[in-house]
Design a protein around this motif. Structure first.
Motif, PDB file in Angstrom:
ATOM      1  N   PRO A 147      75.006  91.081 -33.573  1.00  0.00           N
ATOM      2  CA  PRO A 147      74.863  92.516 -33.327  1.00  0.00           C
ATOM      3  C   PRO A 147      73.396  92.923 -33.422  1.00  0.00           C
ATOM      4  CG  PRO A 147      76.554  92.089 -34.980  1.00  0.00           C
ATOM      5  CD  PRO A 147      75.863  90.792 -34.743  1.00  0.00           C
ATOM      6  N   VAL A 148      73.028  93.977 -32.715  1.00  0.00           N
ATOM      7  CA  VAL A 148      71.643  94.456 -32.756  1.00  0.00           C
ATOM      8  C   VAL A 148      71.437  95.223 -34.052  1.00  0.00           C
ATOM      9  CG1 VAL A 148      69.973  95.985 -31.654  1.00  0.00           C
ATOM     10  CG2 VAL A 148      71.477  94.557 -30.259  1.00  0.00           C
ATOM     11  N   ASP A 161      76.636  93.394 -28.559  1.00  0.00           N
ATOM     12  CA  ASP A 161      75.834  92.415 -29.297  1.00  0.00           C
ATOM     13  C   ASP A 161      74.867  91.727 -28.333  1.00  0.00           C
ATOM     14  OD1 ASP A 161      77.474  93.166 -31.310  1.00  0.00           O
ATOM     15  OD2 ASP A 161      78.546  91.261 -31.518  1.00  0.00           O
ATOM     16  N   ASN A 162      73.898  91.045 -28.936  1.00  0.00           N
ATOM     17  CA  ASN A 162      72.899  90.358 -28.106  1.00  0.00           C
ATOM     18  C   ASN A 162      73.430  89.008 -27.640  1.00  0.00           C
ATOM     19  OD1 ASN A 162      70.638  89.452 -26.852  1.00  0.00           O
ATOM     20  ND2 ASN A 162      69.296  89.562 -28.662  1.00  0.00           N
ATOM     21  N   ASP A 163      73.442  88.811 -26.362  1.00  0.00           N
ATOM     22  CA  ASP A 163      73.957  87.557 -25.800  1.00  0.00           C
ATOM     23  C   ASP A 163      73.084  86.371 -26.204  1.00  0.00           C
ATOM     24  OD1 ASP A 163      75.597  85.944 -24.172  1.00  0.00           O
ATOM     25  OD2 ASP A 163      74.138  86.049 -22.555  1.00  0.00           O
ATOM     26  N   LEU A 164      71.800  86.634 -26.483  1.00  0.00           N
ATOM     27  CA  LEU A 164      70.882  85.520 -26.710  1.00  0.00           C
ATOM     28  C   LEU A 164      71.012  84.899 -28.099  1.00  0.00           C
ATOM     29  CD1 LEU A 164      67.864  87.085 -24.839  1.00  0.00           C
ATOM     30  CD2 LEU A 164      69.521  85.455 -23.978  1.00  0.00           C
ATOM     31  N   ARG A 183      64.118 105.450 -24.825  1.00  0.00           N
ATOM     32  CA  ARG A 183      64.634 104.290 -24.087  1.00  0.00           C
ATOM     33  C   ARG A 183      63.962 103.013 -24.591  1.00  0.00           C
ATOM     34  NH1 ARG A 183      62.164 105.303 -18.029  1.00  0.00           N
ATOM     35  NH2 ARG A 183      60.276 106.245 -18.767  1.00  0.00           N
ATOM     36  N   VAL A 184      64.761 101.990 -24.700  1.00  0.00           N
ATOM     37  CA  VAL A 184      64.248 100.727 -25.237  1.00  0.00           C
ATOM     38  C   VAL A 184      64.223  99.663 -24.148  1.00  0.00           C
ATOM     39  CG1 VAL A 184      64.580  98.941 -26.987  1.00  0.00           C
ATOM     40  CG2 VAL A 184      65.159 101.303 -27.524  1.00  0.00           C
ATOM     41  N   GLN A 185      65.318  99.566 -23.423  1.00  0.00           N
ATOM     42  CA  GLN A 185      65.362  98.524 -22.387  1.00  0.00           C
ATOM     43  C   GLN A 185      66.428  98.871 -21.347  1.00  0.00           C
ATOM     44  OE1 GLN A 185      65.893  94.325 -23.714  1.00  0.00           O
ATOM     45  NE2 GLN A 185      67.146  94.136 -21.886  1.00  0.00           N
ATOM     46  N   LEU A 186      66.115  98.582 -20.097  1.00  0.00           N
ATOM     47  CA  LEU A 186      67.116  98.750 -19.039  1.00  0.00           C
ATOM     48  C   LEU A 186      68.070  97.551 -19.103  1.00  0.00           C
ATOM     49  CD1 LEU A 186      68.007 100.333 -16.469  1.00  0.00           C
ATOM     50  CD2 LEU A 186      66.538  98.812 -15.167  1.00  0.00           C
ATOM     51  N   CYS A 187      69.355  97.831 -19.212  1.00  0.00           N
ATOM     52  CA  CYS A 187      70.320  96.719 -19.349  1.00  0.00           C
ATOM     53  C   CYS A 187      71.029  96.414 -18.035  1.00  0.00           C
ATOM     54  CB  CYS A 187      71.374  97.055 -20.392  1.00  0.00           C
ATOM     55  SG  CYS A 187      70.697  97.268 -22.009  1.00  0.00           S
ATOM     56  N   ARG A 215      64.072  89.928 -27.097  1.00  0.00           N
ATOM     57  CA  ARG A 215      64.824  89.654 -25.878  1.00  0.00           C
ATOM     58  C   ARG A 215      66.276  90.028 -26.111  1.00  0.00           C
ATOM     59  NH1 ARG A 215      64.633  83.953 -24.995  1.00  0.00           N
ATOM     60  NH2 ARG A 215      65.513  84.277 -22.937  1.00  0.00           N
ATOM     61  N   TYR A 216      66.808  90.793 -25.178  1.00  0.00           N
ATOM     62  CA  TYR A 216      68.182  91.267 -25.350  1.00  0.00           C
ATOM     63  C   TYR A 216      68.940  91.237 -24.034  1.00  0.00           C
ATOM     64  CZ  TYR A 216      72.063  94.551 -25.810  1.00  0.00           C
ATOM     65  OH  TYR A 216      73.310  95.127 -25.765  1.00  0.00           O
ATOM     66  N   GLU A 217      70.129  90.685 -24.102  1.00  0.00           N
ATOM     67  CA  GLU A 217      71.055  90.742 -22.956  1.00  0.00           C
ATOM     68  C   GLU A 217      72.399  91.151 -23.538  1.00  0.00           C
ATOM     69  OE1 GLU A 217      70.768  89.876 -19.721  1.00  0.00           O
ATOM     70  OE2 GLU A 217      68.692  89.153 -19.742  1.00  0.00           O
ATOM     71  N   PRO A 218      73.086  92.105 -22.935  1.00  0.00           N
ATOM     72  CA  PRO A 218      74.379  92.494 -23.503  1.00  0.00           C
ATOM     73  C   PRO A 218      75.400  91.347 -23.431  1.00  0.00           C
ATOM     74  CG  PRO A 218      73.845  93.795 -21.532  1.00  0.00           C
ATOM     75  CD  PRO A 218      72.708  92.876 -21.752  1.00  0.00           C
ATOM     76  N   LEU A 219      76.108  91.173 -24.521  1.00  0.00           N
ATOM     77  CA  LEU A 219      77.115  90.105 -24.594  1.00  0.00           C
ATOM     78  C   LEU A 219      78.453  90.659 -24.110  1.00  0.00           C
ATOM     79  CD1 LEU A 219      77.996  87.259 -25.583  1.00  0.00           C
ATOM     80  CD2 LEU A 219      78.305  88.231 -27.840  1.00  0.00           C
ATOM     81  N   THR A 220      78.956  90.092 -23.051  1.00  0.00           N
ATOM     82  CA  THR A 220      80.272  90.488 -22.542  1.00  0.00           C
ATOM     83  C   THR A 220      81.129  89.242 -22.398  1.00  0.00           C
ATOM     84  OG1 THR A 220      79.795  90.155 -20.195  1.00  0.00           O
ATOM     85  CG2 THR A 220      79.169  92.287 -21.130  1.00  0.00           C
TER      86      THR A 220
END
Lengths: 460, 193
Positions: free
Chosen positions: A226-227, A219-222, A139-143, A234-239
């Motif tokens: 793409p990852v 992809d990363n929203d920030l 696990r890397v990060q809780l999204c 820092r990562y936030e899912p891009l929707t």
């Protein structure tokens, strides 16, 4: 207080039994109880007279009898097979006597927490104690966490990043959703296959009571990228929801997104499946391509009577068939163009500034009116019809812009959603041209001036 | 007396809050089903009734007036549906004496059934939510002690815990359950209840 001569008062014990003491006081009694059987007897007596405990027990017992009479446990309280006195889940912990425990519990009786034995040590919170039990994924990060589970960014054994969704099937309240999701997954994986505008599922598995599956990572929203191999700090899912939250989307882009999603939806509709939960938050951007995600409510059209989904994107008549999917897409398109609080719906407002020459927004408005009609009979019966009408609104057919063969790669890079696109970069470059020209002219003038002054011979 | 603050209802009425709607569905669907079952409907019919009621809710929630408590309003809807169904069933069955005999002599009134199921649904909802708050052994001890009424010594042997750990576990879970129940009721229906 550890001596029997200093028993706590009856009232204090009663307060302790009721959980009304401070931690310090309770700790003192804890110690005393280790040695004092007398006080333990007093506590047993308190239990027998505790109306709250007895009422709780009665409610549980009666409910259980009702469920037995009915021959089944009500859906939302159901534990499924794993919930019936199953002490094997999670492996033996080496504490207590699981076999005897199983014997004590009556067969078929729904047990609320029995399946949790052996998964973690006593006391402390579950999140502190629980280990990551899913094999092959780190696990890397809780999204995100929803009512029924959580989504994680994970890394597989060869270092590829994926999104992993876990649904705790053991939770009383999640069984219905879990079963629905499980059925949807089976349908999706077996029938749908790969499609450029549908999220891809790579692996489905069970660990203990948890159903999990891995899929493409957004992809990363920030940074709108793409990852890659190295997971960003820092990562936030891009929707689509995160894109729409920040800015109005240009009609051209909005229409392109909708057309692509319609392509994905056509695949589902061709298989007679209904998505039922299309909304901006369920459109993820993967490798700069919009994809329909959250397949948990996909169902065969014949079984789609249940009113599920997000009310904002549900048609007003709540007929959740294929036309509900096209309704949701229409509603999304309208929001992308006009914003979420547009006074006119479903038509496009006449005063809208048309920033596009490629699209006839009058016709687009007509498509929206039909897609978002209040009655199911007046809406598009499926995605194919809507795409056909939408394609007729633009002067350039979709397939000449992007090679959209299903399963294939696009011939051209799609415009980066939410990030700067090529046109913006060119425009920015063009804006610098007058400045560059001005600077060159000024430098030329300066050198001429120096040569002229030099010709006077002052410097000599 | 109006007992509903409309916090969850407002979220649901916003029609934009999927989690609010999910919570709504999760809480009230089982309640409606249990009620219909207690009124004598078959599982399939009860599910149908719950579904129909939720559809009515979706359609009418925006017109819901605060004159009535939400509990009473929902009861009115489900009661109407159940009565309709039973009337249809009676007509279809051409009610005979053997059907009457099946009904228990001291059947509680629909209002009583509703009250009881309402309370239990909220209680089980909170109970289910506790799972994420405690370690498994704590919950296990609570279940055996409170819900199944086993002697403490027996629970201690089964779980490998000392008696006082069981008391502590039970107290903590009860305290949390009480808090959770109060919080849920406040959140759903306001502090006036």
């Amino acid at each position: 207080m550890s001596k029997s001569s200093s028993h706590p008062a009856r009232g204090t014990l009663a307060a302790y039994e009721a959980g009304a003491l401070s931690d310090t006081q309770a700790g003192t009694i804890d110690e005393h109880l280790r040695e004092c059987g007398l006080c333990r007897d007093v506590l047993e007596g308190i239990r027998a007279r505790d109306t709250e405990v007895q009422a709780l027990r009665r409610a549980f017992e009666e409910s259980w009898r009702e469920w037995q009479r009915a021959g089944e446990v009500p859906v939302a309280l159901e534990r499924g097979a794993a919930g019936v006195a199953d002490t094997s889940a999670g492996g033996a912990h080496g504490v207590g006597d699981p076999a005897a425990l199983q014997a004590v519990q009556q067969p078929g009786r729904p047990v609320l927490f029995a399946d949790t034995v052996g998964t973690a040590g006593p006391f402390g919170t579950l999140t502190e104690a629980t280990n990551w039990l899913i094999p092959d994924y780190e696990r890397v990060q809780l999204c995100g966490e929803g009512a029924y589970g959580s989504v994680w960014a994970v890394r597989d054994r060869v270092g590829v990043h994926r999104a992993l969704k876990i649904i705790d099937m053991g939770r009383l309240d999640a069984t219905r959703t879990g079963c629905r999701e499980s059925a949807a997954l089976e349908t999706y994986c077996r029938q749908v296959g790969r499609h450029p505008y549908l999220i891809e599922i790579f692996h489905v598995g069970m660990v203990g009571n948890s159903l999990y599956y891995t899929m493409e990572l957004a992809d990363n929203d920030l940074n709108k990228a793409p990852v890659s191999d190295a997971f960003p700090a820092r990562y936030e899912p891009l929707t689509l929801a995160t894109v729409m939250h920040r800015r109005r989307i240009r009609p051209e882009t909005a229409l392109e997104i909708t057309r692509r999603l319609l392509r994905g939806l056509i695949r589902l509709h061709q298989l007679d499946l209904v998505h039922r939960d299309i909304k901006p938050a369920n459109v993820v951007i993967v490798q700069r391509r919009p994809k329909l995600a959250d397949i948990g409510m996909i169902t065969p059209r014949s079984e789609s009577r249940e009113v599920v989904g997000t009310p904002r994107y549900m048609p007003p008549d709540h007929v959740m068939d294929k036309s509900a999917d096209t309704y949701a897409l229409g509603k999304m398109l309208h929001e992308m163009i006009c914003g979420r609080e547009a006074p006119v719906f479903p038509a496009l407002p006449p005063e809208l500034r048309y920033g596009s020459l490629r699209w006839d927004l009058e016709k687009v408005s007509d498509v929206l009116v039909r897609a978002c009609a209040a009655e199911a009979g007046k809406r598009y019966p499926s995605a194919a019809e809507m795409l056909e009408d939408l394609e007729a609104c633009g002067d350039q057919p979709f397939h000449t812009l992007f090679d959209d063969a299903e399963g294939g790669e696009p011939a051209r890079q799609a415009p980066a959603l939410g990030g700067p696109n090529r046109a913006q970069v060119i425009l920015a470059l063009l804006r610098t041209v007058p400045w560059v020209l001005g600077f060159v002219a000024f430098a030329l003038l300066l050198s001429r001036l120096r040569a002229w002054i030099g010709s006077w011979g002052i410097g000599d | 007396m109006n007992t509903t603050r409309l916090s969850l209802l407002e979220r649901v009425r916003d029609l934009d809050d999927a989690s609010g709607w999910a919570q709504f569905d999760k809480l009230y669907r089982p309640l409606l089903m249990l009620y219909a079952r207690r009124r004598g409907l078959s599982p399939a019919d009860a599910e149908e009734i719950a579904q129909e009621c939720l559809e009515v809710l979706v359609a009418k929630i925006q017109g819901f007036e605060r004159r009535l408590s939400f509990r009473a309003w929902l009861h009115r809807i489900v009661d109407h549906k159940v009565n309709q169904h039973l009337a249809r069933q009676r007509r279809a069955l051409s009610l005979g004496p053997e059907w009457l005999e099946e009904a228990p002599a001291t059947e509680p009134s629909p209002a009583q059934i509703w009250e009881q199921q309402w309370d239990r649904t909220h209680l089980f909802y909170c109970l289910a939510a506790l799972r994420s708050d405690f370690a498994p052994h704590t919950l296990q001890a609570f279940e055996l002690y409170v819900l199944q009424g086993l002697p403490v010594a027996e629970i201690a042997r089964l779980l490998g815990m000392t008696p006082n750990q069981i008391y502590v576990a039970k107290s903590r879970v009860m305290r949390r359950l009480r808090e959770a129940y109060r919080r849920l009721i406040d959140k759903l229906y306001g502090a006036s209840r």
